[in-house]
Design an enzyme around this catalytic site. Structure first.
Site, PDB file in Angstrom:
ATOM      1  N   SER A  65      42.219  31.400  44.924  1.00  0.00           N
ATOM      2  CA  SER A  65      42.764  33.334  45.022  1.00  0.00           C
ATOM      3  C   SER A  65      43.678  33.119  45.832  1.00  0.00           C
ATOM      4  CB  SER A  65      41.561  33.745  46.282  1.00  0.00           C
ATOM      5  OG  SER A  65      40.475  33.960  44.837  1.00  0.00           O
TER       6      SER A  65
HETATM    7  N1  SAH Z   1      36.954  30.734  45.972  1.00  0.00           N
HETATM    8  C1  SAH Z   1      37.960  30.217  44.779  1.00  0.00           C
HETATM    9  C2  SAH Z   1      38.087  30.523  44.304  1.00  0.00           C
HETATM   10  C3  SAH Z   1      36.935  31.197  42.733  1.00  0.00           C
HETATM   11  S1  SAH Z   1      38.257  31.369  40.877  1.00  0.00           S
HETATM   12  C4  SAH Z   1      38.436  29.388  45.643  1.00  0.00           C
HETATM   13  O1  SAH Z   1      39.025  29.872  46.879  1.00  0.00           O
HETATM   14  O2  SAH Z   1      39.416  28.517  45.141  1.00  0.00           O
HETATM   15  C5  SAH Z   1      36.043  31.399  40.270  1.00  0.00           C
HETATM   16  C6  SAH Z   1      35.670  30.265  40.081  1.00  0.00           C
HETATM   17  O3  SAH Z   1      33.832  31.003  40.319  1.00  0.00           O
HETATM   18  C7  SAH Z   1      35.830  29.922  39.123  1.00  0.00           C
HETATM   19  O4  SAH Z   1      35.714  28.467  39.336  1.00  0.00           O
HETATM   20  C8  SAH Z   1      34.605  29.641  37.960  1.00  0.00           C
HETATM   21  O5  SAH Z   1      34.090  27.832  37.440  1.00  0.00           O
HETATM   22  C9  SAH Z   1      33.617  30.339  38.945  1.00  0.00           C
HETATM   23  N2  SAH Z   1      32.419  30.762  38.496  1.00  0.00           N
HETATM   24  C10 SAH Z   1      32.018  31.149  37.358  1.00  0.00           C
HETATM   25  N3  SAH Z   1      30.874  32.144  37.481  1.00  0.00           N
HETATM   26  C11 SAH Z   1      30.612  31.217  37.353  1.00  0.00           C
HETATM   27  C12 SAH Z   1      29.154  31.049  37.796  1.00  0.00           C
HETATM   28  N4  SAH Z   1      28.292  31.744  37.356  1.00  0.00           N
HETATM   29  N5  SAH Z   1      28.336  30.177  39.266  1.00  0.00           N
HETATM   30  C13 SAH Z   1      29.371  29.188  39.956  1.00  0.00           C
HETATM   31  N6  SAH Z   1      30.095  29.806  39.548  1.00  0.00           N
HETATM   32  C14 SAH Z   1      31.052  30.591  38.984  1.00  0.00           C
END
Ligand code: SAH
Length: 215
Positions: A65
């Site tokens: 993000s």
């Molecule tokens: N917080 C992260 C950005 C996250 S992007 C950072 O600092 O880099 C969102 C992430 O959520 C992605 O990697 C995706 O694979 C994950 N995601 C989506 N659905 C999910 C779920 N049900 N459980 C765990 N992770 C999930």
């Protein structure tokens, strides 16, 4: 210029140009952005953009993000040194790393196995010992810890009122981007005993949540 000086200046500029002018005030959050090295959380080819005002691709269709978004969510969580934060969506591990400076422990779930490994590797570069990364469907796995006091979801979610009311403890806080796949609003749920209050902040765009509670 040595790399450490270069990154120190990049972090300082990030605070002065992106976070403080947009209203991030919590000194603990600002200090966490000076401590954690964002360039350790992006793929090699994006290192030179690590401190830019934008999300960055981390592979598998996912992104780390934008720094301001991480700061705003961290501030809204009102974390203290006694809290355990649960994060759904580890991605690069950057947000978990920032939060680990603000609370006692971070337990983070990542759906994509390769990304959970990428995040663990990134977090170990920062020598953080209070972050645990697990692979799986976070909202499903979180149930075993219910009720939780602090929760952040960093993927776009549909309306999760019922799930959040059930999982939060009596004084719990959850911060997440709620909406549909094309646009969301950052919301904060605060539970005060049985009642749940929902506040909305600003529009945002996250990658969609997967799994049982996702799209
Ligand atoms: N917080 C992260 C950005 C996250 S992007 C950072 O600092 O880099 C969102 C992430 O959520 C992605 O990697 C995706 O694979 C994950 N995601 C989506 N659905 C999910 C779920 N049900 N459980 C765990 N992770 C999930």
């Amino acid at each position: 210029m040595a790399d450490t000086d270069k990154y120190f200046l990049s972090k300082k500029r990030l605070l002065e140009e992106q976070l403080i002018p947009r209203g991030i005030k919590d000194k603990r959050v600002l200090d966490a952005f000076m401590k954690i090295n964002r360039h350790n959380f992006v793929p090699e080819e994006y290192k030179k953009f690590a401190y830019d005002d934008r999300p960055i691709p981390i592979g598998y269709g996912q992104t780390i993000s934008q720094p301001y978004m991480v700061a705003a969510m961290s501030e809204l969580l009102l974390l203290n040194n006694r809290d355990t934060l649960f994060e759904i969506g580890t991605g690069s591990g950057y947000q978990a790393a920032i939060a680990s400076v603000l609370c006692k422990k971070v337990i983070s779930y990542e759906y994509v196995k390769e990304l959970s490994e990428f995040a663990s590797k990134n977090i170990s570069k920062e020598n953080l010992i209070n972050v645990q990364v697990f692979c799986g469907d976070g909202l499903r796995l979180l149930k075993k810890y219910s009720p939780v006091k602090r929760l952040v979801i960093t993927a776009a979610t549909p309306d999760l009122d019922d799930y959040i009311s059930e999982i939060l403890d009596e004084t719990g806080i959850a911060v997440l981007p709620e909406g549909d796949i094309t646009s969301q609003v950052l919301v904060r749920y605060i539970k005060i005993y049985r009642k749940i209050k929902k506040e909305t902040f600003f529009g945002c765009l996250f990658v969609p949540l997967k799994g049982k509670y996702g799209f």
